[in-house]
Design an enzyme around this catalytic site. Structure first.
Site, PDB file in Angstrom:
ATOM      1  N   ASP A   1     -16.085 -23.188 -49.858  1.00  0.00           N
ATOM      2  CA  ASP A   1     -15.175 -21.458 -49.060  1.00  0.00           C
ATOM      3  C   ASP A   1     -13.641 -22.797 -49.623  1.00  0.00           C
ATOM      4  O   ASP A   1     -12.878 -23.922 -49.760  1.00  0.00           O
ATOM      5  CB  ASP A   1     -15.407 -22.001 -48.103  1.00  0.00           C
ATOM      6  CG  ASP A   1     -14.602 -21.662 -46.597  1.00  0.00           C
ATOM      7  OD1 ASP A   1     -13.519 -20.989 -46.920  1.00  0.00           O
ATOM      8  OD2 ASP A   1     -14.221 -21.754 -45.667  1.00  0.00           O
TER       9      ASP A   1
ATOM     10  N   TRP B   1     -14.417 -26.315 -40.757  1.00  0.00           N
ATOM     11  CA  TRP B   1     -15.022 -24.754 -40.619  1.00  0.00           C
ATOM     12  C   TRP B   1     -16.211 -25.626 -41.214  1.00  0.00           C
ATOM     13  O   TRP B   1     -16.958 -24.009 -41.494  1.00  0.00           O
ATOM     14  CB  TRP B   1     -14.015 -24.725 -41.971  1.00  0.00           C
ATOM     15  CG  TRP B   1     -12.555 -23.913 -41.238  1.00  0.00           C
ATOM     16  CD1 TRP B   1     -11.763 -24.343 -41.418  1.00  0.00           C
ATOM     17  CD2 TRP B   1     -12.138 -22.445 -40.733  1.00  0.00           C
ATOM     18  NE1 TRP B   1     -10.218 -24.061 -40.664  1.00  0.00           N
ATOM     19  CE2 TRP B   1     -11.558 -22.532 -39.613  1.00  0.00           C
ATOM     20  CE3 TRP B   1     -13.864 -21.932 -39.800  1.00  0.00           C
ATOM     21  CZ2 TRP B   1     -11.164 -21.947 -39.212  1.00  0.00           C
ATOM     22  CZ3 TRP B   1     -12.679 -20.911 -39.093  1.00  0.00           C
ATOM     23  CH2 TRP B   1     -11.699 -20.830 -38.759  1.00  0.00           C
TER      24      TRP B   1
ATOM     25  N   LYS C   1      -4.253 -16.629 -46.022  1.00  0.00           N
ATOM     26  CA  LYS C   1      -4.294 -18.255 -45.733  1.00  0.00           C
ATOM     27  C   LYS C   1      -2.805 -18.559 -47.464  1.00  0.00           C
ATOM     28  O   LYS C   1      -1.515 -19.217 -47.063  1.00  0.00           O
ATOM     29  CB  LYS C   1      -5.174 -19.524 -45.846  1.00  0.00           C
ATOM     30  CG  LYS C   1      -6.155 -19.626 -45.485  1.00  0.00           C
ATOM     31  CD  LYS C   1      -5.310 -19.765 -44.065  1.00  0.00           C
ATOM     32  CE  LYS C   1      -7.229 -19.186 -42.684  1.00  0.00           C
ATOM     33  NZ  LYS C   1      -7.841 -19.469 -43.000  1.00  0.00           N
TER      34      LYS C   1
HETATM   35  C1  LIG Z   1      -9.286 -20.280 -42.129  1.00  0.00           C
HETATM   36  C2  LIG Z   1     -10.707 -20.232 -42.271  1.00  0.00           C
HETATM   37  C3  LIG Z   1     -11.389 -19.773 -42.198  1.00  0.00           C
HETATM   38  C4  LIG Z   1     -11.508 -18.528 -40.971  1.00  0.00           C
HETATM   39  O1  LIG Z   1     -11.415 -17.662 -42.009  1.00  0.00           O
HETATM   40  P1  LIG Z   1     -11.431 -16.314 -40.925  1.00  0.00           P
HETATM   41  O2  LIG Z   1     -10.128 -14.943 -41.621  1.00  0.00           O
HETATM   42  O3  LIG Z   1     -11.037 -16.021 -39.195  1.00  0.00           O
HETATM   43  O4  LIG Z   1     -12.348 -15.516 -41.324  1.00  0.00           O
HETATM   44  C5  LIG Z   1     -12.876 -20.504 -42.858  1.00  0.00           C
HETATM   45  N1  LIG Z   1     -13.043 -21.168 -43.958  1.00  0.00           N
HETATM   46  C6  LIG Z   1     -11.647 -21.496 -43.815  1.00  0.00           C
HETATM   47  C7  LIG Z   1     -11.239 -23.491 -44.511  1.00  0.00           C
HETATM   48  C8  LIG Z   1     -10.317 -21.589 -43.586  1.00  0.00           C
HETATM   49  O5  LIG Z   1      -9.296 -22.051 -43.727  1.00  0.00           O
END
Ligand SMILES: *Cc1c(COP(=O)(O)O)cnc(C)c1O
Length: 368
Positions: free
Chosen positions: A180, A105, A204
Site C-alpha cells: 500500500d 492502515w 494523497k
Molecule cells: C488514506 C489511506 C488509506 C485509505 O484510503 P481510502 O481512499 O479512504 O480507502 C489506506 N491506506 C493508506 C496508507 C492511506 O494513506
C-alpha cells in the site's frame, strides 16, 4: 477575476494539489482542447478521453519506470476497498496471506483479510504505538502464503519503509510483495520489479479521491477467487484497459495533469530531493527544541506525514487556532495518535514548510 487566497494545506488527504494543475483544469473546464466539452461530459470511449487515459498511463509508466510485464489499472473504491479486492484476486488456492503491520492502515488491511483468508501476522503488532519498521530478517513468514503485505508509508503514524524487505535475502524470491503506497507513491523513485503489486488511493499524492491505482505483475492475474466481483477482478479490468465499467474519468484526467507536472519538475529523483529537503527542514527544527516532540524512531520517519506533539498539550487549541490565522491549515493529528501532524506531500512547496517552521518558532517564543 477575484484575487485568490490559497492557504498552506497540511491535510493528510484529500490533500494539496499543484496550483499549476488546478489552474490548467480551471482553464480547460468548459472546453477541453476545442472539444466544446468538459472532460466530465465526455464519453469514456470517445477518442478524446481514450487519448487522455492513454497519456496518463504512459506518463505514469515513465515516471515509475514500470516494467512491461506489469499492468497499470485505474480503479475505484480507494485503498480500503483494495484490502478486500487484493485477497479476492491473489489468494488462488492458498488460504493464508502474511501481513507486516506497522501502523493503523496495515491493521485495517490485516483485519479485512480475515473475511477471505487466514492472515498471518509476520511482524509488527495490531496495537500502537507504531514507531518503527521491524527488520526483515525477523519476519516470521508462514510456509506458503499467497503474498506478503506491507504498507510502505503509514499516513497516520508517520512510519515509512526506507528500505524494502529483500525477498531474495529472505529466501522467498517467489513470494509476491504487495504494498500500500497510498501516501507516498510518486514521492521517490521505486523499483517496481521488486513488488508483485502496488496500490494507492489517489487523494494523497496523485489527484482527486475516487481513483485508485493498481500496478500488478502479469503472472498474478490468474488467481482470482470466483466470488471476486467482475468490476474488481484485476484480469477483467486489465483486459478492458480499465474500462470494464465507467472509470472515474475526471479524476484520471487530473491525475494525468499531475503526472505531467511531475515530469516538468524533473521526475521522481527531483521530487525525492525536494521531499528530503522539506522533511529535513521540519524534523530538523522539531529536533532542535524540546518544546515540540516526535516519537517515531529517526530511521523510520516518514518524509510525507510528520506527527509531532507540543510538550504542553494544554496549548494544542491555541496552537491550531494561531496556525489557522497564519494560513496554515489541517495540522491537527489523527485522533488515534493525537497531537499534530503535518502532511508535506509532493505538492506542498518548500515555502509552505518554511512558513510552518516560522510559525513553530514564533509559537514557541510566545508560549515557551
Ligand atoms: C488514506 C489511506 C488509506 C485509505 O484510503 P481510502 O481512499 O479512504 O480507502 C489506506 N491506506 C493508506 C496508507 C492511506 O494513506
Amino acid at each position: 477575476m477575484l484575487a485568490l487566497s490559497r492557504v498552506f494545506n497540511f491535510s493528510a488527504g484529500p490533500a494539496v494539489l499543484p496550483e499549476e494543475v488546478l489552474r490548467q483544469a480551471a482553464a480547460e473546464m468548459l472546453d477541453w482542447h476545442g472539444s466544446g466539452m468538459s472532460v466530465m461530459e465526455m464519453s469514456h470511449r470517445g477518442k478524446e478521453f481514450t487519448g487522455i487515459i492513454a497519456q496518463a498511463e504512459a506518463d505514469l509508466r515513465e515516471l515509475l519506470a514500470v516494467p512491461a510485464n506489469y499492468k497499470i489499472l485505474f480503479m475505484q473504491g480507494g485503498a480500503i476497498a483494495e484490502n478486500a479486492i487484493i485477497p479476492m484476486n491473489l489468494l488462488g488456492a492458498r488460504k493464508v496471506a502474511d501481513y507486516v503491520v506497522t501502523g493503523s492502515w496495515s491493521v485495517k488491511s490485516f483485519k479485512e483479510a480475515k473475511k477471505y483468508c487466514t492472515p498471518h501476522l509476520a511482524a509488527g503488532a495490531l496495537q500502537g504505538p507504531f514507531l518503527a519498521v521491524p527488520p526483515a530478517p525477523t519476519f516470521d513468514l508462514s510456509a506458503d502464503p499467497a503474498y506478503l503485505f506491507i504498507c510502505t508509508n503509514e499516513t497516520i503514524d508517520g512510519v515509512e519503509f526506507h528500505e524494502l524487505p529483500d525477498m531474495r535475502a529472505l529466501g522467498r524470491p517467489d513470494l509476491p510483495l504487495v504494498a500500500d503506497l497510498s501516501s507516498h507513491i510518486l514521492s521517490r523513485p521505486i523499483d517496481v520489479s521488486r513488488y508483485g503489486l502496488i496500490f494507492g488511493g489517489a487523494q494523497k499524492n496523485i489527484g482527486p479521491a475516487g481513483l485508485t491505482l493498481v500496478i500488478v505483475r502479469d503472472d498474478l492475474l490468474d488467481r482470482a477467487l470466483p466470488i471476486c466481483p467482475s468490476a474488481f477482478e484485476f484480469k477483467t479490468v486489465a483486459e478492458h484497459g480499465s474500462m470494464y465499467n465507467t472509470p472515474p474519468t475526471y479524476a484520471i484526467y487530473i491525475a494525468g495533469l499531475v503526472f505531467q507536472w511531475l515530469k516538468r519538475q524533473g521526475g521522481l529523483p527531483a521530487m525525492e530531493a525536494r521531499n528530503i529537503a522539506k522533511a529535513e527542514l521540519l524534523y530538523g527544527y522539531l529536533d532542535s527544541t524540546d518544546f515540540y516532540q516526535t516519537h517515531v524512531e529517526k530511521a523510520f520517519r516518514s518524509r510525507m506525514n510528520v506527527p509531532f506533539f507540543l510538550r504542553d498539550e494544554s496549548l494544542n487549541e491555541d496552537f491550531l487556532s494561531g496556525a489557522k490565522a497564519a494560513g496554515l491549515l489541517q495540522l491537527k493529528g489523527h485522533k488515534s495518535v493525537g497531537g499534530m501532524r503535518a502532511s508535506i506531500y509532493n505538492a506542498m512547496s518548500i515555502e509552505g514548510v518554511q512558513a510552518l517552521v516560522t510559525y513553530l518558532k514564533e509559537f514557541e517564543r510566545t508560549h515557551g
